[in-house]
Design an enzyme around this catalytic site. Structure first.
Site, short mmCIF file in Angstrom:
data_model
loop_
_atom_site.label_atom_id
_atom_site.label_comp_id
_atom_site.label_asym_id
_atom_site.label_seq_id
_atom_site.Cartn_x
_atom_site.Cartn_y
_atom_site.Cartn_z
N SER A 138 14.27 2.78 46.05
CA SER A 138 15.31 3.28 47.20
C SER A 138 15.42 4.55 47.46
O SER A 138 14.43 5.16 47.75
CB SER A 138 16.82 2.77 46.65
OG SER A 138 17.68 2.79 47.80
N GLU B 187 29.98 -0.48 49.47
CA GLU B 187 30.26 0.35 48.52
C GLU B 187 30.07 1.71 48.82
O GLU B 187 29.32 2.05 50.02
CB GLU B 187 28.98 0.02 47.32
CG GLU B 187 27.54 0.27 47.72
CD GLU B 187 26.48 -0.22 46.50
OE1 GLU B 187 27.09 -0.34 45.60
OE2 GLU B 187 25.12 0.20 46.87
N SER C 196 28.69 4.53 48.25
CA SER C 196 27.41 5.04 48.31
C SER C 196 26.61 4.59 49.42
O SER C 196 25.33 4.27 49.36
CB SER C 196 26.73 5.08 47.07
OG SER C 196 26.56 3.85 46.57
N LYS D 119 23.08 -4.82 50.82
CA LYS D 119 23.40 -3.90 51.81
C LYS D 119 22.27 -3.88 52.69
O LYS D 119 21.07 -3.96 52.26
CB LYS D 119 23.79 -2.57 51.14
CG LYS D 119 22.69 -2.10 49.88
CD LYS D 119 23.20 -0.79 49.29
CE LYS D 119 22.29 -0.49 48.14
NZ LYS D 119 22.41 -1.15 46.92
#
Length: 621
Positions: free
Chosen positions: A175, A433, A435, A447
């Site tokens: 990521s 979330e 972040s 996500k």
């Protein structure tokens, strides 16, 4: 997984020639040199052995990867606790063993494999190569594999698992982590990341079969096996079609003069965000040329994490000024997260994840209300957030009548809970979330930065028609539902015993098993400790959220309305803090709330984290 390697016959001649004086380490060295067929990583271990670097050898070989909040994640390089060819083969062998036990139709339904564009020349390690080895293990065991022919956004893997009715899938990605890292993210048949007990059972299976099987190293199988299929076109077409379900103002999108700049942060996002904008009827966003194409060195940013704000968005903001584009959307390297900036009065506002969630929550509910059938029941509608994220959705839910739920940190918990709700006939509109991870709709149970980018573009277009900016709408939302002012940051700490000591002190603050009652001048009403399962606000003193012993996490609720959480990161050497002032709609003096929050954070750091005493490194500005 604390043991060195696994049982096996140790070649005594090798050990006599290269003994470290430590039988356990000798065994681990022997296993590595016997099993690793990657010349570069094999040479790294040989070099350490020849140079007598026994401590580093022990660090690399005498512990194993474990599942964190985002699967397996570590630096690329040689060693059983690093990401490399051998550890990926071992992990996949363990997964094969576990899936064979769980699914009688495993060899009919198959497995999905995707990858991003990371790589490291010094270890001859790349996401694509690791993905090929993942596929090879399974193909050699006659498992059909849906192997993407090119790099894809992380959300495409869970989406493909559901669409193709596969039993599971793996995405090779780290990521937004630093360039040295890579990872191995596992999705279950429900399209959500694996949670307990699957993660623990897979680790057990990995330990049972650490020696590579015949065929596991044959990365060419993806090019030759009739069991390999390329799902790219089908999944991309279906994904873009499904995306249209959350497009509510296509006509406006087609007519707007609003311009958008998109940066993909040297990752996978460019082509897919372009297609998503097309699906919504937009002109394509303007790409940042220097960051449009994959680059495993992330050469134009100091770190590939758009969450770091204006400092890493420099190129996209300058391009937007030049092109007269008011909104910048930034997807992280694997395109599962989204940062947004908006130009106002000559300067830029970079929204936090919590602020974007307020906008998304308002938008998704407004669109649902306008488009739902007459007999739709608002009590059947849900939104979710992780427990360290803003409580703004709770405030909107209380006023509008839908349900709001919290989960443990990590989207794996959200994905699993959303699937449960859908299976029980509930409607889930949005989850997030803090972040910068957002799930708009339920096509993907994880996500998704691609869908979030185009939804924010449609929202900005709609608001422009009302002469409002995103920032102005955000203020309206806070004035309607109550200000939720939050701040999230972190300290770096590379010494696990120090981290443990900090949290143990909080659990024994005024004496044994006694949590703090004050933080400086601030009175603490309740304490919840997810690591131990304690919650002082519950009648039985037990946490409603599941216990998570593998990570540290304590939440304090203060008398002044602030909620603050200290926790360790599941993917990086960080102690994170999250603090939020949750005000009622009538408390509208933002500056007073911000000042109170800042003072409380300072007290939290000084009294509970003690950075100078504990040698913590402050987050760089």
């Amino acid at each position: 997984m604390g043991e060195c390697g696994a049982p096996g016959d140790v070649n005594s001649n090798v050990l006599i020639a290269r003994s470290t004086g430590d039988a356990q380490l000798d065994k681990a060295v022997w296993q590595w040199l016997s099993w690793d067929k990657n010349q570069k990583t094999k040479e790294q271990i040989e070099s350490l052995l020849q140079n007598g670097k026994h401590k580093e050898l022990r660090d690399r070989l005498c512990c194993r990867l474990t599942f964190g909040t985002a699967g397996l994640r570590s630096a690329m390089g040689a060693g059983f606790c690093y990401i490399n060819d051998l550890t990926v083969i071992q992990s996949t062998q363990g997964i094969y063993k576990y899936l064979e036990r769980c699914f009688s139709d495993f060899k009919q339904r198959g497995f999905v494999v995707g990858y991003d564009t990371r790589g490291q020349v010094t270890s001859n390690c790349s996401s694509k190569k690791l993905a090929k080895l993942t596929a090879a293990v399974l193909l050699a065991k006659d498992v059909p594999v849906y192997f993407f022919s090119t790099y894809v956004p992380t959300p495409f893997v869970p989406y493909a698992v559901q669409q193709l009715k596969a039993v599971a899938g793996v995405m090779i990605t780290a990521s937004h982590n630093r360039k040295e890292d890579n990872g191995y993210k596992v999705y279950w048949e429900n399209g959500a990341q694996i949670t307990s007990p699957h993660d623990k059972e897979i680790i057990k299976c990995i330990e049972e079969c650490v020696e590579p099987w015949n065929g596991s190293w044959n990365e060419n199988l993806v090019d030759t096996s009739p069991l390999r299929q390329d799902p790219l076109k089908k999944i991309c077409d279906c994904y873009m079609e499904d995306l249209k379900r959350i497009c509510y103002h296509r006509e406006l999108n087609m007519q707007t003069n609003l311009k958008f700049v998109h940066t993909s942060f040297h990752g996978v996002g460019h082509d897919y965000v372009q297609l998503a904008f097309k699906a919504f009827g937009f002109q394509p966003p303007i790409p940042v040329p220097e960051q449009k194409d994959p680059d495993p060195d992330f050469s134009t940013v100091r770190c590939p994490n758009p969450e770091e704000g204006e400092s890493v968005l420099e190129l996209s903001l300058r391009l937007a000024e030049k092109e007269n584009a008011r909104v910048v959307v930034a997807t992280d390297p694997d395109a599962d997260r989204l940062a947004v900036a908006e130009q106002q009065n000559g300067c830029w506002k970079v929204f936090t994840g919590n602020e974007l969630a307020a906008l998304f929550g308002w938008w998704m509910f407004s669109c649902w209300k306008e488009n739902c059938s007459e007999d739709a029941d608002v009590k059947n509608v849900y939104m979710l957030a992780t427990t360290v994220s803003s409580k703004i959705l709770r405030a909107i839910a209380l006023k509008e009548g839908f349900h709001f739920e919290e989960t443990l940190p990590g989207f794996k918990w959200i994905g699993s809970r959303v699937k449960d709700l859908l299976d029980n006939g509930k409607e889930v509109l949005f989850a997030f979330e803090e972040s910068i991870g957002f799930m708009c709709g339920t096509s993907v149970l994880d996500k998704d930065g691609v869908s979030a980018a185009v939804v924010i573009a449609e929202m900005a277009t709609y608001l422009e028609g009302k002469n409002l900016t995103l920032a102005q709408k955000l203020i309206e939302i806070y004035e309607t539902y109550g200000y939720h002012i939050s701040k999230t940051s972190y300290f770096l700490c590379y010494d696990p015993p120090t981290i443990k000591r900090i949290f143990e002190k909080l659990r024994n603050f005024d004496g044994p098993q006694s949590y703090p009652k004050f933080c400086g001048i601030y009175n603490i009403l309740h304490v919840r400790d997810i690591t131990t399962g304690y919650d002082s606000s519950q009648p039985n003193k037990k946490s409603v959220l599941p216990v998570s012993k593998s990570s540290q996490m304590i939440t304090f609720t203060f008398q002044n309305g602030c909620v603050a959480t200290l926790r360790t990161s599941g993917t990086e050497p960080k102690i994170k803090y999250y603090a939020e002032m949750c005000a009622l709609p009538e408390q509208s003096d933002r500056s007073v709330l911000e000042e109170e929050l800042q003072k409380l954070i300072e007290a939290l750091i000084e009294n509970f984290l003690e950075p100078d005493k504990n040698g913590l490194i402050w987050r760089s500005a």
